[in-house]
Design a protein around this motif. Structure first.
Motif, mmCIF file in Angstrom:
data_model
loop_
_atom_site.group_PDB
_atom_site.id
_atom_site.type_symbol
_atom_site.label_atom_id
_atom_site.label_comp_id
_atom_site.label_asym_id
_atom_site.label_seq_id
_atom_site.Cartn_x
_atom_site.Cartn_y
_atom_site.Cartn_z
ATOM 1 N N THR A 1 0.835 5.870 -0.905
ATOM 2 C CA THR A 1 -0.222 7.086 -1.803
ATOM 3 C C THR A 1 0.819 8.069 -1.856
ATOM 4 O OG1 THR A 1 -1.971 6.657 -0.252
ATOM 5 C CG2 THR A 1 -2.036 8.313 -1.171
ATOM 6 N N GLU B 1 0.583 -0.784 -0.403
ATOM 7 C CA GLU B 1 0.194 0.141 -0.310
ATOM 8 C C GLU B 1 0.438 1.035 0.238
ATOM 9 O OE1 GLU B 1 -2.535 -0.175 3.097
ATOM 10 O OE2 GLU B 1 -3.279 -2.051 3.207
ATOM 11 N N SER C 1 1.996 0.738 -6.180
ATOM 12 C CA SER C 1 2.540 -0.432 -5.117
ATOM 13 C C SER C 1 3.800 -1.267 -5.518
ATOM 14 C CB SER C 1 1.391 -1.531 -4.579
ATOM 15 O OG SER C 1 0.940 -2.055 -6.337
ATOM 16 N N GLU D 1 -2.524 5.770 -5.901
ATOM 17 C CA GLU D 1 -2.240 4.958 -4.926
ATOM 18 C C GLU D 1 -1.083 4.361 -5.679
ATOM 19 O OE1 GLU D 1 -3.275 4.659 -2.490
ATOM 20 O OE2 GLU D 1 -4.257 6.526 -1.783
#
Length: 404
Positions: free
Chosen positions: A88, A86, A100, A98
């Motif tokens: 941001t 996760e 990853s 977002e």
């Protein structure tokens, strides 16, 4: 993307042993991979057990426990997994997105070599060693959406050590050593932000005590001074150039105990304190500002283990380590860190009276790490990253020792 290459470590033993870049699977970027025996007990008691010559890497004074010359050598394989499930990312302009990343860790083999030689007719013992104390290797894919926070980071340090121990009496020994540190490696950052290639050497030292209550109970205490390493090379930071990078390495203090409670069983433990507050920033004398601020706090680890002496040919060992992260208010995606737990097991086989083969295995799992990082690429226009990291690793060590 430009490559920010920064390193601290590579070495050869004799003419051929090469240290590849590695993921430092202790907290911070410390590397615990000095021996297979230490690995098999989560390095509990390693500054005093002295079951082979690798004790030089923890406490020079413990060389006084050797009655004859001994050589130990081997390697530790590290396979690390670092994920960012996760994240941001807020760029200098535009909306937050977002993102990853998976499998940004690395794998490698880290060799080691140790030799201990008691000087006949004296109370002196001398030794030589080659091993590593620090390392990290994190690499993001080139399409990672936050290149100024991702890129590649490869840091490592290697010690070439020369040590001496002196036995004061039947119980107390002292020791000291000189560490020659040689380094090179890589860090890679976003387009035009940082491009550095550097290598260099520095001198450190270590001192230690070993105290034997009796043949079955002893403790050891050691202090290692780690210098600030100046790595020379080409430095380009947003168009500003320099020819060196300063990397402060932390000092370490370790207390270890070994107690053979029964003929078949021994308990051992270690408490290590690492002065990570010395690793405050990466700097360059030729630049007006720091390359990267860290401002870490002092940390360390505590470990406990046991050895089961099955018979003259077989030994089993196991251990647990709690390794505390040094990160404080400032966190970094380039060196993802968190408190870590080590579960270790190992075995020794003695095919002859003078030779030993050791195998050690550790599984390391880190608690989820929280990243909250800001980078001001343009004055008054910062980029921001909030992320969660997951870290784990499997390490396997193999070692051979021979008593002359």
């Amino acid at each position: 993307m430009n490559k920010f290459k920064l390193s601290l470590g590579y070495f050869s033993i004799s003419s051929a042993m090469l240290l590849a870049s590695q993921q430092g699977m202790a907290a911070g970027f410390q590397l615990n991979a000095q021996s297979a025996t230490g690995l098999g007990r989560a390095f509990a008691g390693d500054a005093i057990i002295a079951d082979n010559a690798s004790v030089i890497s923890r406490n020079a004074a413990a060389m006084s426990l050797f009655d004859s010359a001994e050589v130990s050598f081997g390697g530790v394989y590290i396979d690390s997994s670092v994920d960012v499930p996760e994240a941001t990312y807020t760029p200098i302009s535009g909306n937050s997105v977002e993102t990853s990343a998976e499998d940004i860790g690395g794998s490698s083999i880290i060799p080691n070599f140790y030799y201990v030689q008691p000087l006949e007719g004296t109370n002196w013992t001398v030794g030589a060693a080659a091993y590593s104390n620090f390392g990290t290797d994190v690499s993001f894919d080139s399409d990672f959406m936050a290149p100024e926070f991702g890129g590649d980071t490869s840091l490592s340090s290697v010690n070439l050590g020369f040590s001496a121990a002196y036995r004061i009496n039947d119980q107390l020994s002292v020791g000291a050593g000189l560490d020659i540190i040689h380094g090179s490696g890589e860090i890679y950052r976003g387009d035009g932000l940082l491009d550095i290639e550097a290598d260099g050497e520095a001198l450190g030292f270590n001192v230690g005590l070993a105290y034997e209550f009796d043949e079955n109970n002893r403790i050891g205490l050691s202090y290692r001074f780690s210098p600030e390493l100046e790595a020379n090379g080409d430095v380009n930071m947003g168009g500003d150039t320099a020819d060196s990078v300063n990397i402060p390495l932390p000092d370490m203090i370790e207390l270890s105990g070994y107690h053979r409670l029964q003929p078949e069983f021994a308990l051992h433990y270690s408490l290590q304190y690492v002065r990570w507050s010395e690793f405050d920033a990466l700097t360059s004398d030729g630049l007006d500002s720091s390359i990267k601020e860290y401002q870490w706090q002092d940390a360390g680890h505590v470990s406990v283990g046991g050895t089961y002496y099955i018979d003259p040919k077989w030994e089993l060992r196991a251990g647990y380590m709690y390794d505390m992260a040094p990160t404080d208010e400032l966190t970094s995606l380039s060196i993802p860190d968190s408190d870590r737990h080590w579960i270790s097991a190992g075995v020794s086989y003695l095919p002859t009276e003078n030779s030993t083969i050791d195998l050690g295995v550790s599984y390391i799992v880190g608690e989820d790490g929280d990243i909250n990082e800001t980078m001001e690429i343009i004055d008054g226009a910062p980029a921001h990253m909030r992320a969660t990291t997951e870290v784990s690793a499997t390490t396997v060590g193999l070692q051979y020792s021979y008593k002359f």
